[in-house]
Design a protein around this motif. Sequence first.
Motif, PDB file in Angstrom:
ATOM      1  N   ASN A 188       0.835  -1.199   0.000  1.00  0.00           N
ATOM      2  CA  ASN A 188       0.000   0.000   0.000  1.00  0.00           C
ATOM      3  C   ASN A 188       0.876   1.257   0.000  1.00  0.00           C
ATOM      4  O   ASN A 188       0.397   2.343   0.249  1.00  0.00           O
ATOM      5  CB  ASN A 188      -0.993  -0.007   1.170  1.00  0.00           C
ATOM      6  CG  ASN A 188      -0.327  -0.278   2.495  1.00  0.00           C
ATOM      7  OD1 ASN A 188       0.891  -0.211   2.610  1.00  0.00           O
ATOM      8  ND2 ASN A 188      -1.104  -0.599   3.503  1.00  0.00           N
ATOM      9  N   ASN A 189       2.144   1.096  -0.308  1.00  0.00           N
ATOM     10  CA  ASN A 189       3.124   2.180  -0.321  1.00  0.00           C
ATOM     11  C   ASN A 189       3.061   2.926  -1.652  1.00  0.00           C
ATOM     12  O   ASN A 189       3.737   2.587  -2.605  1.00  0.00           O
ATOM     13  CB  ASN A 189       4.522   1.610  -0.079  1.00  0.00           C
ATOM     14  CG  ASN A 189       5.587   2.667  -0.045  1.00  0.00           C
ATOM     15  OD1 ASN A 189       5.374   3.795  -0.455  1.00  0.00           O
ATOM     16  ND2 ASN A 189       6.753   2.299   0.422  1.00  0.00           N
ATOM     17  N   ILE A 204       4.924  -4.710  -9.101  1.00  0.00           N
ATOM     18  CA  ILE A 204       4.475  -4.136  -7.830  1.00  0.00           C
ATOM     19  C   ILE A 204       2.997  -3.831  -7.991  1.00  0.00           C
ATOM     20  O   ILE A 204       2.598  -3.139  -8.931  1.00  0.00           O
ATOM     21  CB  ILE A 204       5.242  -2.842  -7.494  1.00  0.00           C
ATOM     22  CG1 ILE A 204       6.742  -3.113  -7.381  1.00  0.00           C
ATOM     23  CG2 ILE A 204       4.692  -2.217  -6.202  1.00  0.00           C
ATOM     24  CD1 ILE A 204       7.597  -1.854  -7.305  1.00  0.00           C
ATOM     25  N   PHE A 205       2.191  -4.379  -7.099  1.00  0.00           N
ATOM     26  CA  PHE A 205       0.763  -4.094  -7.078  1.00  0.00           C
ATOM     27  C   PHE A 205       0.481  -3.208  -5.876  1.00  0.00           C
ATOM     28  O   PHE A 205       0.825  -3.562  -4.749  1.00  0.00           O
ATOM     29  CB  PHE A 205      -0.073  -5.362  -6.957  1.00  0.00           C
ATOM     30  CG  PHE A 205      -0.035  -6.267  -8.156  1.00  0.00           C
ATOM     31  CD1 PHE A 205       0.476  -5.861  -9.374  1.00  0.00           C
ATOM     32  CD2 PHE A 205      -0.535  -7.543  -8.067  1.00  0.00           C
ATOM     33  CE1 PHE A 205       0.506  -6.704 -10.478  1.00  0.00           C
ATOM     34  CE2 PHE A 205      -0.528  -8.404  -9.163  1.00  0.00           C
ATOM     35  CZ  PHE A 205      -0.008  -7.980 -10.365  1.00  0.00           C
ATOM     36  N   ILE A 206      -0.127  -2.064  -6.127  1.00  0.00           N
ATOM     37  CA  ILE A 206      -0.479  -1.142  -5.053  1.00  0.00           C
ATOM     38  C   ILE A 206      -1.970  -1.269  -4.789  1.00  0.00           C
ATOM     39  O   ILE A 206      -2.791  -1.145  -5.708  1.00  0.00           O
ATOM     40  CB  ILE A 206      -0.081   0.297  -5.398  1.00  0.00           C
ATOM     41  CG1 ILE A 206       1.420   0.328  -5.652  1.00  0.00           C
ATOM     42  CG2 ILE A 206      -0.554   1.250  -4.308  1.00  0.00           C
ATOM     43  CD1 ILE A 206       2.183   1.522  -5.303  1.00  0.00           C
ATOM     44  N   LEU A 207      -2.301  -1.539  -3.527  1.00  0.00           N
ATOM     45  CA  LEU A 207      -3.693  -1.736  -3.145  1.00  0.00           C
ATOM     46  C   LEU A 207      -4.505  -0.468  -3.335  1.00  0.00           C
ATOM     47  O   LEU A 207      -4.005   0.637  -3.162  1.00  0.00           O
ATOM     48  CB  LEU A 207      -3.800  -2.179  -1.684  1.00  0.00           C
ATOM     49  CG  LEU A 207      -3.145  -3.501  -1.317  1.00  0.00           C
ATOM     50  CD1 LEU A 207      -3.400  -3.811   0.149  1.00  0.00           C
ATOM     51  CD2 LEU A 207      -3.626  -4.628  -2.196  1.00  0.00           C
ATOM     52  N   ASN A 208      -5.760  -0.666  -3.677  1.00  0.00           N
ATOM     53  CA  ASN A 208      -6.718   0.417  -3.824  1.00  0.00           C
ATOM     54  C   ASN A 208      -7.557   0.445  -2.553  1.00  0.00           C
ATOM     55  O   ASN A 208      -8.286  -0.508  -2.266  1.00  0.00           O
ATOM     56  CB  ASN A 208      -7.591   0.147  -5.056  1.00  0.00           C
ATOM     57  CG  ASN A 208      -8.629   1.193  -5.299  1.00  0.00           C
ATOM     58  OD1 ASN A 208      -9.020   1.934  -4.398  1.00  0.00           O
ATOM     59  ND2 ASN A 208      -9.108   1.255  -6.529  1.00  0.00           N
ATOM     60  N   GLU A 209      -7.458   1.528  -1.804  1.00  0.00           N
ATOM     61  CA  GLU A 209      -8.174   1.606  -0.523  1.00  0.00           C
ATOM     62  C   GLU A 209      -9.685   1.641  -0.681  1.00  0.00           C
ATOM     63  O   GLU A 209     -10.422   1.459   0.285  1.00  0.00           O
ATOM     64  CB  GLU A 209      -7.686   2.803   0.291  1.00  0.00           C
ATOM     65  CG  GLU A 209      -7.800   4.116  -0.437  1.00  0.00           C
ATOM     66  CD  GLU A 209      -6.978   5.218   0.183  1.00  0.00           C
ATOM     67  OE1 GLU A 209      -7.437   6.370   0.133  1.00  0.00           O
ATOM     68  OE2 GLU A 209      -5.895   4.937   0.716  1.00  0.00           O
ATOM     69  N   GLN A 224     -12.586  -8.114  -2.853  1.00  0.00           N
ATOM     70  CA  GLN A 224     -12.299  -7.712  -4.233  1.00  0.00           C
ATOM     71  C   GLN A 224     -10.801  -7.812  -4.523  1.00  0.00           C
ATOM     72  O   GLN A 224     -10.404  -8.265  -5.593  1.00  0.00           O
ATOM     73  CB  GLN A 224     -12.768  -6.276  -4.478  1.00  0.00           C
ATOM     74  CG  GLN A 224     -14.270  -6.115  -4.504  1.00  0.00           C
ATOM     75  CD  GLN A 224     -14.682  -4.645  -4.498  1.00  0.00           C
ATOM     76  OE1 GLN A 224     -14.112  -3.820  -3.779  1.00  0.00           O
ATOM     77  NE2 GLN A 224     -15.688  -4.329  -5.303  1.00  0.00           N
ATOM     78  N   ILE A 225      -9.986  -7.375  -3.573  1.00  0.00           N
ATOM     79  CA  ILE A 225      -8.533  -7.435  -3.756  1.00  0.00           C
ATOM     80  C   ILE A 225      -8.079  -8.882  -3.879  1.00  0.00           C
ATOM     81  O   ILE A 225      -7.317  -9.233  -4.787  1.00  0.00           O
ATOM     82  CB  ILE A 225      -7.813  -6.718  -2.599  1.00  0.00           C
ATOM     83  CG1 ILE A 225      -8.046  -5.205  -2.702  1.00  0.00           C
ATOM     84  CG2 ILE A 225      -6.322  -7.050  -2.590  1.00  0.00           C
ATOM     85  CD1 ILE A 225      -7.625  -4.416  -1.485  1.00  0.00           C
ATOM     86  N   MET A 272      -4.225  -1.375  -8.294  1.00  0.00           N
ATOM     87  CA  MET A 272      -5.446  -2.180  -8.310  1.00  0.00           C
ATOM     88  C   MET A 272      -6.615  -1.208  -8.395  1.00  0.00           C
ATOM     89  O   MET A 272      -6.572  -0.156  -7.799  1.00  0.00           O
ATOM     90  CB  MET A 272      -5.510  -3.056  -7.080  1.00  0.00           C
ATOM     91  CG  MET A 272      -4.316  -4.039  -7.045  1.00  0.00           C
ATOM     92  SD  MET A 272      -4.353  -5.135  -5.651  1.00  0.00           S
ATOM     93  CE  MET A 272      -5.494  -6.356  -6.277  1.00  0.00           C
ATOM     94  N   GLN A 273      -7.449  -1.393  -9.181  1.00  0.00           N
ATOM     95  CA  GLN A 273      -8.140  -2.453  -9.822  1.00  0.00           C
ATOM     96  C   GLN A 273      -7.471  -2.736 -11.162  1.00  0.00           C
ATOM     97  O   GLN A 273      -7.458  -1.893 -12.035  1.00  0.00           O
ATOM     98  CB  GLN A 273      -9.581  -2.043  -9.977  1.00  0.00           C
ATOM     99  CG  GLN A 273     -10.490  -2.997 -10.534  1.00  0.00           C
ATOM    100  CD  GLN A 273     -11.925  -2.615 -10.145  1.00  0.00           C
ATOM    101  OE1 GLN A 273     -12.236  -1.570  -9.645  1.00  0.00           O
ATOM    102  NE2 GLN A 273     -12.805  -3.517 -10.404  1.00  0.00           N
ATOM    103  N   LEU A 274      -6.909  -3.934 -11.291  1.00  0.00           N
ATOM    104  CA  LEU A 274      -6.145  -4.310 -12.468  1.00  0.00           C
ATOM    105  C   LEU A 274      -7.031  -4.801 -13.613  1.00  0.00           C
ATOM    106  O   LEU A 274      -6.699  -4.652 -14.765  1.00  0.00           O
ATOM    107  CB  LEU A 274      -5.160  -5.438 -12.119  1.00  0.00           C
ATOM    108  CG  LEU A 274      -4.178  -5.117 -10.987  1.00  0.00           C
ATOM    109  CD1 LEU A 274      -3.459  -6.375 -10.540  1.00  0.00           C
ATOM    110  CD2 LEU A 274      -3.193  -4.069 -11.433  1.00  0.00           C
ATOM    111  N   LEU A 275      -8.137  -5.425 -13.253  1.00  0.00           N
ATOM    112  CA  LEU A 275      -8.979  -6.076 -14.267  1.00  0.00           C
ATOM    113  C   LEU A 275     -10.177  -5.215 -14.610  1.00  0.00           C
ATOM    114  O   LEU A 275     -10.653  -4.438 -13.875  1.00  0.00           O
ATOM    115  CB  LEU A 275      -9.427  -7.437 -13.751  1.00  0.00           C
ATOM    116  CG  LEU A 275      -8.291  -8.335 -13.268  1.00  0.00           C
ATOM    117  CD1 LEU A 275      -8.855  -9.582 -12.606  1.00  0.00           C
ATOM    118  CD2 LEU A 275      -7.377  -8.696 -14.409  1.00  0.00           C
TER     119      LEU A 275
END
Length: 120
Positions: A60-61, A82-87, A93-94, A117-120
């Motif tokens: 989440n950085n 690197i996947f960054i989370l979407n708050e 969903q993640i 993210m959201q990647l899809l």
Amino acid sequence: MIIKYLLDEHIPLVYRTQMLRSYPQLQVWVIGDPNAPPKGTPDPDILCWCEENRFILVTNNRKTMPVHLAEDLAANRHVPGIFILNEDMTMGQIMEELIIVAEAALEDDYQDRISFMQLL
């Protein structure tokens, strides 16, 4: 399955637990696990570890990771992704998205880039 994930130490462990419950063949490590970087490892060292071990970093950085990735690429290193989370996304969903990526993506689909993210 080729995709492997390393979860940043600031991501709740429940993510790994629930992903493995839904998809037990998934390889999900967390910083601080045996054979993973120890907690408190500097971000540049985590990226080196990810390169050497072929893990996509899930974090989440949002602030410093783009800088570290640019430095890594300038040093002619390569990060599997690197996947960054979407708050704004729920944990469900993640997890669903990470599992779909692991099932469908090729090893180098996310190489040398940050994907929000959201990647899809």
